[in-house]
Design a protein around this motif. Structure first.
Motif, PDB file in Angstrom:
ATOM      1  N   VAL A   1       0.842  -1.197   0.000  1.00  0.00           N
ATOM      2  CA  VAL A   1       0.000   0.000   0.000  1.00  0.00           C
ATOM      3  C   VAL A   1       0.877   1.247   0.000  1.00  0.00           C
ATOM      4  CG1 VAL A   1      -1.761   1.288   1.272  1.00  0.00           C
ATOM      5  CG2 VAL A   1      -1.882  -1.213   1.146  1.00  0.00           C
ATOM      6  N   HIS A   2       1.924   1.242   0.818  1.00  0.00           N
ATOM      7  CA  HIS A   2       2.827   2.386   0.929  1.00  0.00           C
ATOM      8  C   HIS A   2       4.237   1.872   1.197  1.00  0.00           C
ATOM      9  CE1 HIS A   2       4.228   6.416   1.964  1.00  0.00           C
ATOM     10  NE2 HIS A   2       4.812   5.875   3.018  1.00  0.00           N
ATOM     11  N   GLY A   3       5.225   2.464   0.562  1.00  0.00           N
ATOM     12  CA  GLY A   3       6.609   2.054   0.769  1.00  0.00           C
ATOM     13  C   GLY A   3       7.028   1.022  -0.255  1.00  0.00           C
ATOM     14  N   ARG A   4       8.064   0.295   0.085  1.00  0.00           N
ATOM     15  CA  ARG A   4       8.575  -0.766  -0.785  1.00  0.00           C
ATOM     16  C   ARG A   4       9.284  -1.800   0.065  1.00  0.00           C
ATOM     17  NH1 ARG A   4      14.246   1.253  -3.193  1.00  0.00           N
ATOM     18  NH2 ARG A   4      13.688  -0.129  -4.887  1.00  0.00           N
ATOM     19  N   LEU A   5       9.339  -3.021  -0.457  1.00  0.00           N
ATOM     20  CA  LEU A   5      10.071  -4.066   0.245  1.00  0.00           C
ATOM     21  C   LEU A   5      10.825  -4.919  -0.750  1.00  0.00           C
ATOM     22  CD1 LEU A   5       8.633  -7.106  -0.011  1.00  0.00           C
ATOM     23  CD2 LEU A   5       7.035  -6.118   1.586  1.00  0.00           C
ATOM     24  N   LEU A   6      11.861  -5.547  -0.251  1.00  0.00           N
ATOM     25  CA  LEU A   6      12.638  -6.483  -1.048  1.00  0.00           C
ATOM     26  C   LEU A   6      12.229  -7.879  -0.617  1.00  0.00           C
ATOM     27  CD1 LEU A   6      14.883  -6.886  -3.144  1.00  0.00           C
ATOM     28  CD2 LEU A   6      16.520  -6.909  -1.237  1.00  0.00           C
TER      29      LEU A   6
ATOM     30  N   ASN B   1      16.149 -11.956  -5.833  1.00  0.00           N
ATOM     31  CA  ASN B   1      15.447 -10.951  -5.045  1.00  0.00           C
ATOM     32  C   ASN B   1      14.539 -10.136  -5.963  1.00  0.00           C
ATOM     33  OD1 ASN B   1      17.001 -11.747  -2.839  1.00  0.00           O
ATOM     34  ND2 ASN B   1      18.559 -10.215  -3.244  1.00  0.00           N
ATOM     35  N   ILE B   2      13.391  -9.679  -5.428  1.00  0.00           N
ATOM     36  CA  ILE B   2      12.432  -8.902  -6.214  1.00  0.00           C
ATOM     37  C   ILE B   2      11.988  -7.697  -5.396  1.00  0.00           C
ATOM     38  CG2 ILE B   2      10.176  -8.893  -7.355  1.00  0.00           C
ATOM     39  CD1 ILE B   2      10.459 -11.949  -7.640  1.00  0.00           C
ATOM     40  N   TRP B   3      12.142  -6.484  -5.949  1.00  0.00           N
ATOM     41  CA  TRP B   3      11.594  -5.285  -5.316  1.00  0.00           C
ATOM     42  C   TRP B   3      10.110  -5.230  -5.594  1.00  0.00           C
ATOM     43  CZ3 TRP B   3      13.668  -2.491  -1.709  1.00  0.00           C
ATOM     44  CH2 TRP B   3      15.052  -2.433  -1.582  1.00  0.00           C
ATOM     45  N   VAL B   4       9.318  -4.970  -4.558  1.00  0.00           N
ATOM     46  CA  VAL B   4       7.870  -4.812  -4.695  1.00  0.00           C
ATOM     47  C   VAL B   4       7.537  -3.407  -4.203  1.00  0.00           C
ATOM     48  CG1 VAL B   4       5.609  -5.819  -4.246  1.00  0.00           C
ATOM     49  CG2 VAL B   4       7.646  -7.288  -4.170  1.00  0.00           C
ATOM     50  N   GLU B   5       6.961  -2.604  -5.092  1.00  0.00           N
ATOM     51  CA  GLU B   5       6.709  -1.186  -4.829  1.00  0.00           C
ATOM     52  C   GLU B   5       5.238  -0.962  -4.476  1.00  0.00           C
ATOM     53  OE1 GLU B   5       9.260   0.987  -5.104  1.00  0.00           O
ATOM     54  OE2 GLU B   5      10.710  -0.357  -6.070  1.00  0.00           O
ATOM     55  N   ALA B   6       4.934   0.238  -3.975  1.00  0.00           N
ATOM     56  CA  ALA B   6       3.548   0.616  -3.675  1.00  0.00           C
ATOM     57  C   ALA B   6       2.689   0.441  -4.918  1.00  0.00           C
ATOM     58  CB  ALA B   6       3.489   2.063  -3.189  1.00  0.00           C
ATOM     59  N   GLY B   7       1.519  -0.171  -4.743  1.00  0.00           N
ATOM     60  CA  GLY B   7       0.615  -0.436  -5.853  1.00  0.00           C
ATOM     61  C   GLY B   7       0.862  -1.778  -6.526  1.00  0.00           C
ATOM     62  N   GLU B   8       1.854  -2.517  -6.066  1.00  0.00           N
ATOM     63  CA  GLU B   8       2.166  -3.838  -6.626  1.00  0.00           C
ATOM     64  C   GLU B   8       1.932  -4.909  -5.560  1.00  0.00           C
ATOM     65  OE1 GLU B   8       5.713  -2.575  -9.703  1.00  0.00           O
ATOM     66  OE2 GLU B   8       6.303  -3.312  -7.733  1.00  0.00           O
TER      67      GLU B   8
ATOM     68  N   LYS C   1      12.441 -14.133   2.639  1.00  0.00           N
ATOM     69  CA  LYS C   1      12.847 -13.196   3.676  1.00  0.00           C
ATOM     70  C   LYS C   1      12.423 -11.814   3.214  1.00  0.00           C
ATOM     71  CE  LYS C   1      17.070 -11.755   6.031  1.00  0.00           C
ATOM     72  NZ  LYS C   1      18.512 -12.033   6.162  1.00  0.00           N
ATOM     73  N   LEU C   2      11.889 -10.997   4.124  1.00  0.00           N
ATOM     74  CA  LEU C   2      11.480  -9.637   3.798  1.00  0.00           C
ATOM     75  C   LEU C   2      12.522  -8.648   4.305  1.00  0.00           C
ATOM     76  CD1 LEU C   2       7.730  -9.723   4.881  1.00  0.00           C
ATOM     77  CD2 LEU C   2       8.656 -10.038   2.593  1.00  0.00           C
ATOM     78  N   PHE C   3      12.791  -7.624   3.484  1.00  0.00           N
ATOM     79  CA  PHE C   3      13.706  -6.560   3.894  1.00  0.00           C
ATOM     80  C   PHE C   3      13.114  -5.223   3.473  1.00  0.00           C
ATOM     81  CE2 PHE C   3      17.524  -3.893   2.916  1.00  0.00           C
ATOM     82  CZ  PHE C   3      17.878  -3.647   4.229  1.00  0.00           C
ATOM     83  N   ILE C   4      12.953  -4.326   4.440  1.00  0.00           N
ATOM     84  CA  ILE C   4      12.441  -2.982   4.196  1.00  0.00           C
ATOM     85  C   ILE C   4      13.573  -2.034   4.587  1.00  0.00           C
ATOM     86  CG2 ILE C   4      10.707  -1.265   4.796  1.00  0.00           C
ATOM     87  CD1 ILE C   4       9.994  -4.910   5.378  1.00  0.00           C
ATOM     88  N   PRO C   5      14.305  -1.492   3.605  1.00  0.00           N
ATOM     89  CA  PRO C   5      15.505  -0.717   3.911  1.00  0.00           C
ATOM     90  C   PRO C   5      15.251   0.685   4.439  1.00  0.00           C
ATOM     91  CG  PRO C   5      15.139  -0.740   1.562  1.00  0.00           C
ATOM     92  CD  PRO C   5      14.096  -1.640   2.173  1.00  0.00           C
ATOM     93  N   ASN C   6      14.134   1.298   4.045  1.00  0.00           N
ATOM     94  CA  ASN C   6      13.886   2.691   4.406  1.00  0.00           C
ATOM     95  C   ASN C   6      12.482   2.867   4.946  1.00  0.00           C
ATOM     96  OD1 ASN C   6      16.426   3.513   3.326  1.00  0.00           O
ATOM     97  ND2 ASN C   6      15.528   3.399   1.288  1.00  0.00           N
TER      98      ASN C   6
ATOM     99  N   VAL D   1       1.461  -2.925   4.305  1.00  0.00           N
ATOM    100  CA  VAL D   1       1.153  -4.087   3.475  1.00  0.00           C
ATOM    101  C   VAL D   1      -0.237  -4.621   3.793  1.00  0.00           C
ATOM    102  CG1 VAL D   1       1.913  -6.421   2.855  1.00  0.00           C
ATOM    103  CG2 VAL D   1       3.605  -4.686   3.462  1.00  0.00           C
ATOM    104  N   LEU D   2      -0.981  -4.978   2.752  1.00  0.00           N
ATOM    105  CA  LEU D   2      -2.248  -5.683   2.896  1.00  0.00           C
ATOM    106  C   LEU D   2      -1.969  -7.133   2.537  1.00  0.00           C
ATOM    107  CD1 LEU D   2      -5.734  -4.640   1.749  1.00  0.00           C
ATOM    108  CD2 LEU D   2      -4.846  -6.844   1.023  1.00  0.00           C
ATOM    109  N   THR D   3      -2.357  -8.048   3.427  1.00  0.00           N
ATOM    110  CA  THR D   3      -2.181  -9.473   3.165  1.00  0.00           C
ATOM    111  C   THR D   3      -3.531 -10.176   3.225  1.00  0.00           C
ATOM    112  OG1 THR D   3      -1.767 -10.016   5.497  1.00  0.00           O
ATOM    113  CG2 THR D   3       0.151  -9.490   4.149  1.00  0.00           C
ATOM    114  N   ILE D   4      -3.604 -11.294   2.529  1.00  0.00           N
ATOM    115  CA  ILE D   4      -4.810 -12.132   2.549  1.00  0.00           C
ATOM    116  C   ILE D   4      -4.352 -13.549   2.850  1.00  0.00           C
ATOM    117  CG2 ILE D   4      -6.767 -13.010   1.229  1.00  0.00           C
ATOM    118  CD1 ILE D   4      -6.586 -10.470  -0.498  1.00  0.00           C
ATOM    119  N   GLU D   5      -4.980 -14.155   3.856  1.00  0.00           N
ATOM    120  CA  GLU D   5      -4.606 -15.515   4.215  1.00  0.00           C
ATOM    121  C   GLU D   5      -5.793 -16.248   4.820  1.00  0.00           C
ATOM    122  OE1 GLU D   5      -2.349 -15.622   8.277  1.00  0.00           O
ATOM    123  OE2 GLU D   5      -1.497 -14.036   7.048  1.00  0.00           O
ATOM    124  N   PRO D   6      -5.741 -17.577   4.831  1.00  0.00           N
ATOM    125  CA  PRO D   6      -6.859 -18.349   5.387  1.00  0.00           C
ATOM    126  C   PRO D   6      -7.146 -17.957   6.831  1.00  0.00           C
ATOM    127  CG  PRO D   6      -5.314 -19.794   4.261  1.00  0.00           C
ATOM    128  CD  PRO D   6      -4.675 -18.428   4.331  1.00  0.00           C
TER     129      PRO D   6
END
Length: 109
Positions: free
Chosen positions: A54-59, A66-73, A84-89, A94-99
């Motif tokens: 939703v906001h920011g970015r994560l690796l 490794n894949i960068w995932v940006e806001a809106g993706e 493994k998740l890495f948020i450098p800045n 994040v919105l997640t959906i799970e059982p």
């Protein structure tokens, strides 16, 4: 049948690595999470995981790449895949959906 204001719910999450359930869809929980820094390697053998930024970015780190995932993706991590998740800045929202059966968190009102 009520609308959900995502920004309002994110503002109520005071700590990073905290989450809250904001809705339900069939047998799934819709969660909002505030992430910061680094999360150790993990793997879910029972479920796929969706991460919508939703906001920011994560690796999103996999053993192979490794894949960068940006806001809106979003990215889906298939079950049994280690990541493994890495948020450098700053903070990543994040919105997640799970059982539902995998969610043992307090629900927000």
């Amino acid at each position: 049948m009520e609308k959900v204001n995502i920004a309002q719910h994110f503002s109520m999450l005071q700590e990073t690595w905290s989450s809250t359930v904001v809705g339900e869809l069939n047998d799934a929980a819709i969660k909002l999470e505030k992430l910061q820094g680094e999360l150790a390697w993990q793997q879910n053998d029972q479920k796929d995981e969706l991460f919508f930024i939703v906001h920011g970015r994560l690796l999103m780190m996999y053993h192979e790449r490794n894949i960068w995932v940006e806001a809106g993706e979003f990215i889906v991590v298939p079950k049994s895949v280690a990541y493994k998740l890495f948020i450098p800045n700053g903070v990543c929202q994040v919105l997640t959906i799970e059982p539902q059966k995998a969610v043992a968190l307090k629900r927000c009102s």
